[in-house]
Design an enzyme around this catalytic site. Structure first.
Site, PDB file in Angstrom:
ATOM      1  N   ASN A   9      16.891  12.624  17.666  1.00 19.11           N
ATOM      2  CA  ASN A   9      17.268  11.352  18.283  1.00 19.11           C
ATOM      3  C   ASN A   9      18.780  11.390  18.485  1.00 19.11           C
ATOM      4  O   ASN A   9      19.541  11.211  17.540  1.00 19.11           O
ATOM      5  CB  ASN A   9      16.853  10.207  17.344  1.00 19.11           C
ATOM      6  CG  ASN A   9      17.387   8.863  17.791  1.00 19.11           C
ATOM      7  OD1 ASN A   9      17.859   8.707  18.922  1.00 19.11           O
ATOM      8  ND2 ASN A   9      17.316   7.874  16.900  1.00 19.11           N
ATOM      9  N   LYS A  11      20.628   9.376  19.981  1.00 19.23           N
ATOM     10  CA  LYS A  11      21.247   8.038  20.042  1.00 19.23           C
ATOM     11  C   LYS A  11      22.201   7.968  21.244  1.00 19.23           C
ATOM     12  O   LYS A  11      21.953   8.630  22.258  1.00 19.23           O
ATOM     13  CB  LYS A  11      21.931   7.721  18.712  1.00 19.23           C
ATOM     14  CG  LYS A  11      20.985   7.916  17.533  1.00 19.23           C
ATOM     15  CD  LYS A  11      21.475   7.344  16.236  1.00 19.23           C
ATOM     16  CE  LYS A  11      20.451   7.590  15.160  1.00 19.23           C
ATOM     17  NZ  LYS A  11      20.826   7.026  13.871  1.00 19.23           N
ATOM     18  N   HIS A  93      13.141   1.574  16.480  1.00 24.36           N
ATOM     19  CA  HIS A  93      14.197   2.151  15.630  1.00 24.36           C
ATOM     20  C   HIS A  93      14.995   1.017  14.983  1.00 24.36           C
ATOM     21  O   HIS A  93      15.206  -0.029  15.592  1.00 24.36           O
ATOM     22  CB  HIS A  93      15.108   3.057  16.466  1.00 24.36           C
ATOM     23  CG  HIS A  93      16.043   3.853  15.617  1.00 24.36           C
ATOM     24  ND1 HIS A  93      17.193   3.316  15.080  1.00 24.36           N
ATOM     25  CD2 HIS A  93      15.978   5.132  15.173  1.00 24.36           C
ATOM     26  CE1 HIS A  93      17.796   4.244  14.352  1.00 24.36           C
ATOM     27  NE2 HIS A  93      17.073   5.355  14.386  1.00 24.36           N
ATOM     28  N   GLU A  95      18.015   0.592  14.596  1.00 20.80           N
ATOM     29  CA  GLU A  95      19.185   0.149  15.369  1.00 20.80           C
ATOM     30  C   GLU A  95      18.754  -0.792  16.497  1.00 20.80           C
ATOM     31  O   GLU A  95      19.490  -1.717  16.846  1.00 20.80           O
ATOM     32  CB  GLU A  95      19.960   1.376  15.892  1.00 20.80           C
ATOM     33  CG  GLU A  95      20.698   2.062  14.748  1.00 20.80           C
ATOM     34  CD  GLU A  95      20.859   3.569  14.882  1.00 20.80           C
ATOM     35  OE1 GLU A  95      20.699   4.106  15.987  1.00 20.80           O
ATOM     36  OE2 GLU A  95      21.136   4.211  13.850  1.00 20.80           O
ATOM     37  N   GLU A 163      12.108   5.580   8.020  1.00 17.24           N
ATOM     38  CA  GLU A 163      13.555   5.744   8.035  1.00 17.24           C
ATOM     39  C   GLU A 163      14.219   4.637   7.218  1.00 17.24           C
ATOM     40  O   GLU A 163      14.481   3.539   7.750  1.00 17.24           O
ATOM     41  CB  GLU A 163      14.069   5.682   9.481  1.00 17.24           C
ATOM     42  CG  GLU A 163      13.528   6.790  10.355  1.00 17.24           C
ATOM     43  CD  GLU A 163      14.511   7.127  11.473  1.00 17.24           C
ATOM     44  OE1 GLU A 163      14.873   8.301  11.594  1.00 17.24           O
ATOM     45  OE2 GLU A 163      14.916   6.204  12.194  1.00 17.24           O
ATOM     46  N   GLY A 169      22.490   7.775   8.890  1.00 14.60           N
ATOM     47  CA  GLY A 169      23.891   7.967   9.249  1.00 14.60           C
ATOM     48  C   GLY A 169      24.863   7.829   8.095  1.00 14.60           C
ATOM     49  O   GLY A 169      26.075   7.773   8.287  1.00 14.60           O
ATOM     50  N   SER A 209      19.681  10.912   7.474  1.00 13.94           N
ATOM     51  CA  SER A 209      20.600  11.946   6.981  1.00 13.94           C
ATOM     52  C   SER A 209      19.913  13.289   6.707  1.00 13.94           C
ATOM     53  O   SER A 209      20.305  14.020   5.788  1.00 13.94           O
ATOM     54  CB  SER A 209      21.355  11.457   5.732  1.00 13.94           C
ATOM     55  OG  SER A 209      22.183  10.356   6.065  1.00 13.94           O
ATOM     56  N   GLY A 231      22.166  12.531  13.504  1.00 13.48           N
ATOM     57  CA  GLY A 231      23.424  13.281  13.579  1.00 13.48           C
ATOM     58  C   GLY A 231      23.246  14.791  13.673  1.00 13.48           C
ATOM     59  O   GLY A 231      23.898  15.450  14.494  1.00 13.48           O
TER      60      GLY A 231
HETATM   61  P1  PGA Z   1      20.632  10.286  10.949  1.00 15.61           P
HETATM   62  O1  PGA Z   1      19.750   9.285  11.865  1.00 15.61           O
HETATM   63  O2  PGA Z   1      19.877  11.583  10.862  1.00 15.61           O
HETATM   64  O3  PGA Z   1      21.942  10.407  11.668  1.00 15.61           O
HETATM   65  O4  PGA Z   1      20.754   9.629   9.609  1.00 15.61           O
HETATM   66  C1  PGA Z   1      18.351   9.292  11.809  1.00 15.61           C
HETATM   67  C2  PGA Z   1      17.782   8.279  12.763  1.00 15.61           C
HETATM   68  O5  PGA Z   1      18.299   7.162  12.871  1.00 15.61           O
HETATM   69  O6  PGA Z   1      16.782   8.569  13.459  1.00 15.61           O
END
Ligand code: PGA
Length: 252
Positions: A9, A11, A93, A95, A163, A169, A209, A231
């Site tokens: 992803n 983002k 998600h 976010e 998640e 993140g 993460s 990330g």
């Molecule tokens: P992250 O994000 O690996 O940067 O923690 C995961 C996600 O939100 O899908």
């Protein structure tokens, strides 16, 4: 047997030009067997990424979608538009829920729309730190899973991503044990809603993460069938490492 699935992803990262460069570096993913690989770049890069991966087994996904088929919804993207380009869409998600006000009801509408147009879905669920610390994880996760799946005919086209928001993140991934326990809770919620056959077949990813240094801890767990990677999906070596280890661990 559940085929492991690793999705990146991206983002709101990578311009269209940068996306092309990253995907060129990711093409060796095609050599890795036994793992479904999905790239989810921003909407504006779907066409160029599709052109690069068209002759490979790497799949394309979008990060969001609106539930209406077309019309006066400035700035939105319809399932019919995605269907021409990609196989998957990420829905719900944290976010989207947190910054853009997506409720369980909206997520459910989007799931119905995606299924109607033949898209496969990764549905995201997860609790905030305060909910975990106050013992509310089970209530939050079951509410989100039940809310997302209202009147949904559950098929293999649906993947659920666990998640935990406190792990996204932050560099503070959940432990393999905690992630597995909550993925197990999602599986039993699905069993209660449907039946044990479908609960046994549904694929559940962990996200938060994940990187090439910790993927092994998650992928070794019995209820975790893959990862949704943020990330680390922006770095070709890291993402390839995640997929390689998944192939090795799940296929032995
Ligand atoms: P992250 O994000 O690996 O940067 O923690 C995961 C996600 O939100 O899908």
């Amino acid at each position: 047997m559940r085929t492991p699935i690793i999705a990146g992803n991206w983002k709101m990262n990578k311009t269209a030009d940068e996306a092309v460069t990253l995907v060129r570096d990711l093409l060796k993913l095609d050599d890795i067997n036994g793992v479904e690989k999905v790239l989810c770049p921003p909407f504006i890069s779907l066409t160029s990424v599709k052109a690069l991966i068209d002759n490979t087994r790497i799949k394309l996904g979008a990060q969001n979608m609106y539930y209406e088929e077309k019309g006066a919804y400035t700035g939105e993207i319809a399932p019919t538009m995605l269907k021409e380009l990609c196989e998957y869409v990420i829905l719900g998600h944290s976010e989207r829920r947190g910054y853009f006000g997506e409720t369980d009801e909206i997520v459910n509408k989007k799931i119905h729309a995606a299924l109607k147009y033949g898209l496969k879905i990764m549905i995201c669920v997860g609790e905030v730190l305060e909910e975990r610390e106050s013992g509310k994880t089970e209530a939050v996760i079951t509410r989100q899973v039940n809310g997302a799946l209202v009147d949904v005919d559950l098929t293999d086209d649906i993947v659920i991503a666990y998640e935990p928001i406190w792990a996204i993140g932050t560099g503070k991934a959940a432990s393999g044990e905690i992630a597995n326990e909550t993925c197990g809770l999602i599986r039993s919620t699905v069993a209660q809603l449907y039946d044990s056959a479908r609960a046994g077949a549904i694929r559940i990813q962990y996200g938060g993460s994940v990187n090439s240094a910790n993927i092994a801890e998650f992928i070794a767990q019995p209820d975790i069938d893959g990862a949704l990677v943020g990330g680390a999906s922006l770095k070709a070596d890291d993402f390839i490492g995640i997929v390689e280890q998944t192939a090795r661990i799940k296929n032995t």
